[in-house]
Design a protein around this motif. Structure first.
Motif, PDB file in Angstrom:
ATOM      1  N   LEU A  95       0.791  -1.148  -0.127  1.00 38.44           N
ATOM      2  CA  LEU A  95      -0.002   0.091   0.291  1.00 38.44           C
ATOM      3  C   LEU A  95       0.987   1.367  -0.072  1.00 38.44           C
ATOM      4  N   GLY A  96       2.196   1.096   0.308  1.00 42.83           N
ATOM      5  CA  GLY A  96       3.070   2.484   0.281  1.00 42.83           C
ATOM      6  C   GLY A  96       2.585   3.360   1.333  1.00 42.83           C
ATOM      7  N   VAL A  97       2.040   3.213   2.271  1.00 42.15           N
ATOM      8  CA  VAL A  97       1.696   4.238   3.227  1.00 42.15           C
ATOM      9  C   VAL A  97       2.190   4.136   4.634  1.00 42.15           C
ATOM     10  N   GLY A  98       2.701   2.762   5.095  1.00 42.50           N
ATOM     11  CA  GLY A  98       3.161   2.674   6.501  1.00 42.50           C
ATOM     12  C   GLY A  98       4.196   1.102   6.530  1.00 42.50           C
ATOM     13  N   ASP A  99       4.170   0.804   7.601  1.00 48.83           N
ATOM     14  CA  ASP A  99       5.085  -0.424   7.918  1.00 48.83           C
ATOM     15  C   ASP A  99       4.090  -1.768   8.224  1.00 48.83           C
ATOM     16  N   GLY A 100       2.930  -1.582   8.234  1.00 44.08           N
ATOM     17  CA  GLY A 100       1.742  -2.795   8.787  1.00 44.08           C
ATOM     18  C   GLY A 100       1.969  -3.815   7.780  1.00 44.08           C
ATOM     19  N   ARG A 101       1.888  -4.858   8.001  1.00 48.46           N
ATOM     20  CA  ARG A 101       1.679  -6.102   7.304  1.00 48.46           C
ATOM     21  C   ARG A 101       1.068  -7.436   7.782  1.00 48.46           C
ATOM     22  N   ALA A 102       0.281  -8.103   6.965  1.00 44.66           N
ATOM     23  CA  ALA A 102      -0.381  -9.363   7.244  1.00 44.66           C
ATOM     24  C   ALA A 102      -0.527 -10.178   6.322  1.00 44.66           C
ATOM     25  N   THR A 103      -0.605 -11.494   6.638  1.00 41.67           N
ATOM     26  CA  THR A 103      -0.825 -12.670   5.303  1.00 41.67           C
ATOM     27  C   THR A 103      -2.120 -13.240   5.562  1.00 41.67           C
ATOM     28  N   VAL A 104      -2.863 -13.280   4.615  1.00 42.93           N
ATOM     29  CA  VAL A 104      -4.340 -14.026   4.539  1.00 42.93           C
ATOM     30  C   VAL A 104      -4.368 -15.179   3.810  1.00 42.93           C
ATOM     31  N   TRP A 105      -5.334 -16.091   3.832  1.00 39.12           N
ATOM     32  CA  TRP A 105      -5.259 -16.971   3.169  1.00 39.12           C
ATOM     33  C   TRP A 105      -7.018 -17.417   2.680  1.00 39.12           C
ATOM     34  N   THR A 106      -7.078 -17.687   1.474  1.00 41.06           N
ATOM     35  CA  THR A 106      -8.303 -18.086   0.763  1.00 41.06           C
ATOM     36  C   THR A 106      -8.312 -18.870  -0.390  1.00 41.06           C
ATOM     37  N   CYS A 107      -9.408 -19.107  -0.836  1.00 39.18           N
ATOM     38  CA  CYS A 107      -9.506 -20.029  -2.146  1.00 39.18           C
ATOM     39  C   CYS A 107     -10.066 -19.320  -3.348  1.00 39.18           C
ATOM     40  N   ASP A 108     -10.062 -20.034  -4.453  1.00 48.05           N
ATOM     41  CA  ASP A 108     -11.035 -19.037  -5.576  1.00 48.05           C
ATOM     42  C   ASP A 108     -12.513 -19.629  -5.428  1.00 48.05           C
ATOM     43  N   LEU A 109     -13.248 -18.740  -6.277  1.00 46.39           N
ATOM     44  CA  LEU A 109     -14.653 -18.902  -6.232  1.00 46.39           C
ATOM     45  C   LEU A 109     -15.030 -19.606  -7.377  1.00 46.39           C
ATOM     46  N   THR A 110     -15.670 -20.734  -7.677  1.00 43.90           N
ATOM     47  CA  THR A 110     -15.839 -21.651  -8.867  1.00 43.90           C
ATOM     48  C   THR A 110     -17.110 -21.985  -8.824  1.00 43.90           C
ATOM     49  N   HIS A 111     -17.503 -22.720 -10.152  1.00 42.37           N
ATOM     50  CA  HIS A 111     -18.763 -23.300 -10.560  1.00 42.37           C
ATOM     51  C   HIS A 111     -19.247 -24.149  -9.080  1.00 42.37           C
ATOM     52  N   GLY A 112     -17.984 -25.100  -8.520  1.00 41.18           N
ATOM     53  CA  GLY A 112     -18.200 -25.862  -7.821  1.00 41.18           C
ATOM     54  C   GLY A 112     -18.781 -25.271  -6.474  1.00 41.18           C
ATOM     55  N   TYR A 113     -18.532 -24.101  -6.035  1.00 38.97           N
ATOM     56  CA  TYR A 113     -19.250 -23.307  -4.935  1.00 38.97           C
ATOM     57  C   TYR A 113     -20.696 -23.275  -5.070  1.00 38.97           C
ATOM     58  N   ILE A 114     -20.947 -22.853  -6.253  1.00 41.88           N
ATOM     59  CA  ILE A 114     -22.433 -22.694  -6.666  1.00 41.88           C
ATOM     60  C   ILE A 114     -23.270 -24.046  -6.559  1.00 41.88           C
ATOM     61  N   SER A 115     -22.447 -24.946  -7.024  1.00 44.05           N
ATOM     62  CA  SER A 115     -23.160 -26.249  -7.218  1.00 44.05           C
ATOM     63  C   SER A 115     -23.254 -26.964  -5.854  1.00 44.05           C
ATOM     64  N   ILE A 116     -22.379 -26.574  -4.972  1.00 48.19           N
ATOM     65  CA  ILE A 116     -22.470 -27.133  -3.627  1.00 48.19           C
ATOM     66  C   ILE A 116     -23.682 -26.322  -2.801  1.00 48.19           C
ATOM     67  N   ASN A 117     -23.969 -25.045  -3.168  1.00 49.32           N
ATOM     68  CA  ASN A 117     -24.488 -24.195  -2.152  1.00 49.32           C
ATOM     69  C   ASN A 117     -25.758 -23.891  -2.990  1.00 49.32           C
ATOM     70  N   ALA A 118     -26.174 -24.125  -4.113  1.00 50.64           N
ATOM     71  CA  ALA A 118     -27.445 -23.698  -4.571  1.00 50.64           C
ATOM     72  C   ALA A 118     -28.072 -25.117  -5.433  1.00 50.64           C
ATOM     73  N   ASP A 119     -27.225 -25.641  -5.979  1.00 52.99           N
ATOM     74  CA  ASP A 119     -28.024 -27.040  -6.495  1.00 52.99           C
ATOM     75  C   ASP A 119     -28.396 -27.995  -5.386  1.00 52.99           C
ATOM     76  N   TYR A 120     -27.662 -27.979  -4.451  1.00 52.98           N
ATOM     77  CA  TYR A 120     -27.951 -28.734  -3.147  1.00 52.98           C
ATOM     78  C   TYR A 120     -29.000 -28.184  -2.383  1.00 52.98           C
ATOM     79  N   ARG A 121     -30.135 -28.927  -2.059  1.00 56.50           N
ATOM     80  CA  ARG A 121     -31.098 -28.589  -1.231  1.00 56.50           C
ATOM     81  C   ARG A 121     -30.678 -28.791   0.108  1.00 56.50           C
ATOM     82  N   SER A 122     -30.503 -28.076   1.361  1.00 59.29           N
ATOM     83  CA  SER A 122     -30.314 -28.667   2.630  1.00 59.29           C
ATOM     84  C   SER A 122     -31.171 -29.074   3.028  1.00 59.29           C
TER      85      SER A 122
END
Lengths: 408, 408
Positions: free
Chosen positions: B381-408
């Protein structure tokens, strides 16, 4: 990529002519396409202006300049470039905007600070100055065009043209309003969340115009979300030419002020909802009404937490009355809420009341409602009198296809 | 729905035996399935405990009780129910938890407040008390089982079992740590964001154990996100049995405190990253390193704004080095940032520096990096000394299939 017309599209409406506004479009070829992509609205002398802009800390040069210019309250011209947002382009981006402002103000013989510029499209590529110069040259002498032509020319990935109009009686004077809007992705409510332009022939003092636009924005553009992603270019401008001939409105106690605001609110709400109806991949339009919150602002934040939840949005896409996911979204909003007073309903039918599933809950009519295109969700937090309504769309395979399979 | 094993899965590791911890599992049949879904960890007398819990305002009875119990600092038993989260179930939910606590404390002859309960699964259905009673009865007399058996029994939509271990020298004493975790959806960092349990044979005073867990959580579990949705049940518990025989750790100046914290941090980081690797529909693991922020907290918030952006996540899914979307996400984070000092890179290669695309930017090696499974993004960001690392995954058709096509 050629996008199919949204199933939630609405036909472009008949819009009133607004005295003092002339629209023109031209082909600047900001991308390799054959379509009008440069729009010019010429405004009569004396036109007042109000504006709301993205809160992004990485806003484009156009937004930075617009924020400054709007303070002096008057406008003679609006230029909209489509296909290139000119955002994150450093000094070269600012040079391109300055060039357009100088070229237009010289042609109209007006002050540079009354020429407003918006750009929308790819981020990180400086707007090509040669194409902008030739495009502006062409548009200055183009034939006047229709509202729908202008609505089409400001669009990028939009799958249909979007406009809304209204009238208001200001004492004995009938004033007209007409607006156009573009947007379908990178839509999240942090003031304006797309490009929107509303024109009226009413006469309104600039400070009061700004106050009314701010209020209307809070209840409309700031209550929509497609993907929770806030653009670097979001802008809503409101132009008042004064050609209707009314005594200028300057405060809420003036005759017609309430009527004008009601008409403005209607146009802004219509335009904002049209953006949601063109949400990337949208198959369902979702209205979320939150009541019983600690305040109206709190209700809006809870509503947006629900509207931005991928698990809620995918559940609606699947026609699933998954109120457990709504509980989750309420819980993560960080607003005052009480699990044991929370009620959730779909299509006017409560599924859970006071923190518990209803014993008599019948899923059949709810499932029928969720099979439709227009979904209504009610959430009552049970802790106060605050309320708000927000609008969003579902999250579908279409969103992934548009944003992952397509290389920008 | 039978979910395919995540392509980002890791084999279950060899984990050390932890003196004072005995694991058992049983079939309570919380859903109509034939698998162990009730886990019991019996802990030696003198075991201390620390815990972090979801910040959801709609947390489950288990979480509410756990928050109270953890204050007294000691634990004798952990029960984990899988298949039903018992969240949003009102007084009936609380009754089910109380029943389990009473049953276990009576069998072990220990105080009720040292029996901890977690539940994970469907929201809004009270945990069936008859099944819980029979399940607890069975698990109390079951044969001891392995770490992997327990990791499998606490899982719900997880596609692989997740564990991590480490050792630390506390003066002359070698202490061991072993942890298991479950989670793949409804994952967002608001303290703990799933169910995670870490066990050690080190002796650690409860207040100091809580301090270390809080610190480790801030740098690990609180730095992951799958979908930005925060669960009503998130819990991380850390148990220290003291069987290693070291002089109890009570402050940072004690010999071995730093070594123990380093080992704890490693286990928590491994477990948190495994949750991301099982993110719903994940095809790519994304590490986002933010530097140059106003503070470490600010860097984390910017990192999470990027990690939660559907437009960034879909771009990575499509192998698209779309840094314009990263600019957008930085801008919407609401943290101190300067568009003209912002730099963005992928796989160790800068694409933009100081607010502008690099003229010499070569997309080929970046495209090759993005075609892989492990993605690295750098943002300065070029404005200070703060730093952090975060982790995530991509957003794919698989996410939609698991959460929309599947009736809980």
């Amino acid at each position: 990529m050629d996008l199919a017309r949204s199933p939630l599209a609405r036909p472009f409406p008949e819009l009133p002519r607004i005295g003092g506004v002339t629209l023109r479009v031209a082909c600047a070829r900001y991308k390799e396409w054959d379509r009008a992509d440069l729009t010019f609205a010429e405004l009569a002398e004396g036109t007042t202006i109000a504006g709301v802009f993205t809160q992004s800390s990485c806003a484009s040069s156009e937004v930075e300049l617009g924020r400054e210019q709007v303070r002096q309250g008057h406008a003679r011209a609006l230029i909209v470039n489509a296909g290139n947002s000119n955002a994150f382009t450093g000094y070269r981006g600012r040079e391109a905007v300055d060039q357009i402002v100088q070229q237009v103000s010289a042609a109209l013989g007006c002050s540079a600070e009354t020429v407003f510029v918006s750009s929308t499209g790819v981020i990180g590529v400086p707007l090509p100055k040669d194409r902008a110069r030739a495009g502006v040259e062409a548009v200055l002498s183009a034939e006047p065009c229709s509202w729908e032509d202008a609505a089409r020319a400001i669009g990028t990935t939009d799958t249909f043209t979007k406009g809304a109009g209204a009238h208001a009686m200001l004492g004995d004077t009938r004033a007209a309003l007409a607006g156009i809007v573009k947007g379908s992705g990178m839509i999240a409510p942090d003031m304006a969340t797309m490009l929107g332009y509303v024109f009226t022939d009413a006469a309104v003092a600039p400070e009061f115009l700004q106050e009314m636009l701010g209020r209307a924005n809070a209840a409309t553009y700031s209550c929509i979300t497609v993907d929770g992603d806030t653009s670097t270019s979001d802008t809503v401008l409101l132009f008042a030419t004064g050609k209707a001939g009314n005594t200028p409105l300057a405060s809420w106690s003036d005759a017609g002020a309430d009527a004008f605001f009601a008409a403005l609110l209607q146009v802004c709400r219509d335009l904002a909802q049209l953006v949601v109806r063109d949400g990337e991949g949208a198959q369902k339009f979702i209205e979320i009404a939150v009541a019983g919150a600690a305040s109206d602002d709190s209700a809006r934040r809870v509503g947006l937490a629900i509207a931005n939840s991928p698990l809620v949005k995918t559940a609606i896409a699947g026609g699933d009355a998954n109120w457990g996911r709504v509980v989750m979204a309420v819980g993560k909003a960080g607003e005052p809420a009480d699990r044991d007073r929370l009620s959730i309903g779909f299509g006017g039918i409560w599924a859970a009341r006071d923190g518990q599933p209803l014993a008599e809950y019948d899923e059949a009519p709810v499932a029928a409602h969720l099979a439709g295109e227009d979904i209504r969700m009610d959430v009552d937090l049970g802790v106060g009198d605050g309320r708000a309504t927000v609008w969003t769309c579902d999250l579908t395979h279409g969103y992934i296809s548009i944003n992952a399979d397509y290389r920008s």
